[in-house]
Motif scaffolding. Structure first.
Motif, PDB file in Angstrom:
ATOM      1  N   ASP A  69      49.587  28.852  40.761  1.00 14.15           N
ATOM      2  CA  ASP A  69      50.517  29.115  41.859  1.00 14.15           C
ATOM      3  C   ASP A  69      50.772  30.606  42.013  1.00 14.15           C
ATOM      4  O   ASP A  69      50.841  31.128  43.138  1.00 14.15           O
ATOM      5  CB  ASP A  69      51.835  28.378  41.624  1.00 14.15           C
ATOM      6  N   ARG A  70      50.907  31.296  40.921  1.00 15.82           N
ATOM      7  CA  ARG A  70      51.149  32.740  40.985  1.00 15.82           C
ATOM      8  C   ARG A  70      49.949  33.461  41.596  1.00 15.82           C
ATOM      9  O   ARG A  70      50.112  34.406  42.375  1.00 15.82           O
ATOM     10  CB  ARG A  70      51.448  33.296  39.587  1.00 15.82           C
ATOM     11  N   HIS A  71      48.760  33.010  41.261  1.00 18.71           N
ATOM     12  CA  HIS A  71      47.568  33.642  41.836  1.00 18.71           C
ATOM     13  C   HIS A  71      47.514  33.412  43.342  1.00 18.71           C
ATOM     14  O   HIS A  71      47.238  34.355  44.111  1.00 18.71           O
ATOM     15  CB  HIS A  71      46.312  33.074  41.179  1.00 18.71           C
ATOM     16  N   VAL A  72      47.781  32.186  43.774  1.00 23.99           N
ATOM     17  CA  VAL A  72      47.702  31.873  45.205  1.00 23.99           C
ATOM     18  C   VAL A  72      48.753  32.666  45.986  1.00 23.99           C
ATOM     19  O   VAL A  72      48.448  33.251  47.044  1.00 23.99           O
ATOM     20  CB  VAL A  72      47.887  30.360  45.425  1.00 23.99           C
ATOM     21  N   VAL A  73      49.962  32.713  45.476  1.00 30.77           N
ATOM     22  CA  VAL A  73      51.044  33.367  46.210  1.00 30.77           C
ATOM     23  C   VAL A  73      50.913  34.887  46.168  1.00 30.77           C
ATOM     24  O   VAL A  73      50.974  35.566  47.205  1.00 30.77           O
ATOM     25  CB  VAL A  73      52.410  32.932  45.657  1.00 30.77           C
ATOM     26  N   LEU A  74      50.731  35.427  44.970  1.00 26.98           N
ATOM     27  CA  LEU A  74      50.775  36.880  44.814  1.00 26.98           C
ATOM     28  C   LEU A  74      49.470  37.569  45.179  1.00 26.98           C
ATOM     29  O   LEU A  74      49.494  38.740  45.584  1.00 26.98           O
ATOM     30  CB  LEU A  74      51.151  37.228  43.368  1.00 26.98           C
ATOM     31  N   ASN A  75      48.339  36.893  45.045  1.00 28.20           N
ATOM     32  CA  ASN A  75      47.053  37.535  45.313  1.00 28.20           C
ATOM     33  C   ASN A  75      46.396  37.089  46.610  1.00 28.20           C
ATOM     34  O   ASN A  75      45.398  37.685  47.021  1.00 28.20           O
ATOM     35  CB  ASN A  75      46.083  37.284  44.157  1.00 28.20           C
TER      36      ASN A  75
END
Length: 361
Positions: A69-75
């Motif tokens: 989730d962090r990769h999808v949102v932040l990157n």
């Protein structure tokens, strides 16, 4: 009349004083309101994507969430949103500069050779393998060169009559048509690359990452400051050639500087998101309606309005893509943001033309 006769005077007028004019309204509240709209659009754009629910997005933004989730949102989502906002701001300011410099309300990057030239540069670079999505810097350089080529071709064709707004607008339409034909020829020569270059023809923010953002924002900041510095001379130029010349303005130099700045802003945006139809043509009308003819205020207002329009269109495109994917049972189906701006812009363009078909700008 006797000496003691009192002559009534208009209410509010005192002897020896001229009547007070109402104080002009401050544009600051509208700028602040529009900034809040941009912030709301930015949040909506981040929340509108797939793969992560809105609750999951908020969890990531607050510092939690799992690694995926962090990769999808932040990157993926955040840089996409930032690119959409800044690209919209660039196109809107470019359109405002063109319309003010040419004194033509229907002038815009789409019809002055700038956007078609930038698309041609990106398509040539991508279609012949000179650049791909893994090397956005090469695409940016190619698109900027193409945009400069389109504007330069317009400059050469207009020749000594480039100070004539009507002549420049007519030649701009012709140049845009020629550049569009060259783009079609490139697609015929390299048909296997159609899927990779169609994004430049329609306009999309899909797949934009931090590398695109890091290339776009310094370019936009540099030329955005230049646009604001040109706001004063262009405000004079909008009043007419004779009035600006009497005020001491070198109209040819001011117009040339504005055109160069508009080309740079539009080419930088197109090199990142492709041809977003009608943004640079119609958003300036909204900015002028909100903030008036003083471009020192209207230039930042146009930037905010362009960011809000493209960011909002991107959020709607993501929501619409999800709906179409469910309707047609196609998980990878996406709706390009350029398709929305073109469809909505065509309707608004008819309204603008009907309201002022022959009005001198």
């Amino acid at each position: 009349m006797s000496s003691d006769t009192v002559v009534p005077t208009p209410a509010g007028r005192r002897a020896g004083r001229s009547p007070r004019l109402p104080a002009p309204r401050s544009p600051l509240p509208r700028l602040v309101l529009l900034l809040l709209v941009v912030l709301a659009v930015a949040v909506a754009d981040v929340l509108a994507g797939r793969a992560v629910t809105p609750a999951g997005v908020w969890e990531v933004l607050l510092g939690g969430g799992d690694a995926l989730d962090r990769h999808v949102v932040l990157n993926l989502r955040v840089p996409r949103m930032l690119v959409a906002l800044v690209a919209g701001a660039c196109l809107a300011v470019a359109g405002l500069l063109l319309q003010s410099a040419l004194r033509n309300p229907l002038a815009g990057p789409e019809v002055t050779g700038v956007t078609p030239g930038a698309v041609l540069g990106a398509v040539v670079a991508t279609g012949f393998g000179l650049a791909d999505r893994q090397s956005p810097l090469a695409v940016v350089v190619a698109a900027c060169l193409g945009g400069l080529f389109g504007a330069g071709l317009l400059w050469v064709l207009t020749g000594r009559r480039r100070d004539d707004p009507t002549e420049t607008a007519v030649h701009g339409v012709l140049v845009s048509a020629v550049l569009g034909g060259l783009t079609a020829m490139v697609l015929l020569v390299a048909p296997g690359e159609l899927g990779s270059v169609v994004q430049w023809l329609i306009g999309t923010t899909e797949g934009r990452v931090w590398q695109h953002w890091n290339l776009l924002w310094p370019w936009a900041l540099c030329w955005g400051v230049a646009a604001w510095l040109l706001a004063g001379p262009l405000t004079l130029l909008r009043c007419g050639e004779d009035q600006a010349a009497e005020a001491g303005l070198d109209t040819a130099r001011a117009r040339g500087a504005a055109l160069v700045c508009a080309v740079a802003l539009a080419a930088g945006a197109v090199s990142t998101v492709g041809a977003l139809g009608f943004v640079g043509l119609l958003v300036p009308h909204l900015a002028l309606a909100l903030f008036g003819a003083d471009l020192r205020i209207t230039v930042p207002g146009a930037a905010l309005a362009g960011a809000a329009v493209v960011g909002g269109a991107d959020a709607l495109a993501q929501v619409g893509g999800r709906g179409l994917a469910v309707l047609w049972d196609a998980d990878r189906l996406t709706l390009p943001v350029g398709a929305l701006t073109t469809a909505l812009g065509a309707v608004l363009l008819l309204v603008v033309v009907r309201r002022s078909p022959a009005r001198d700008f």
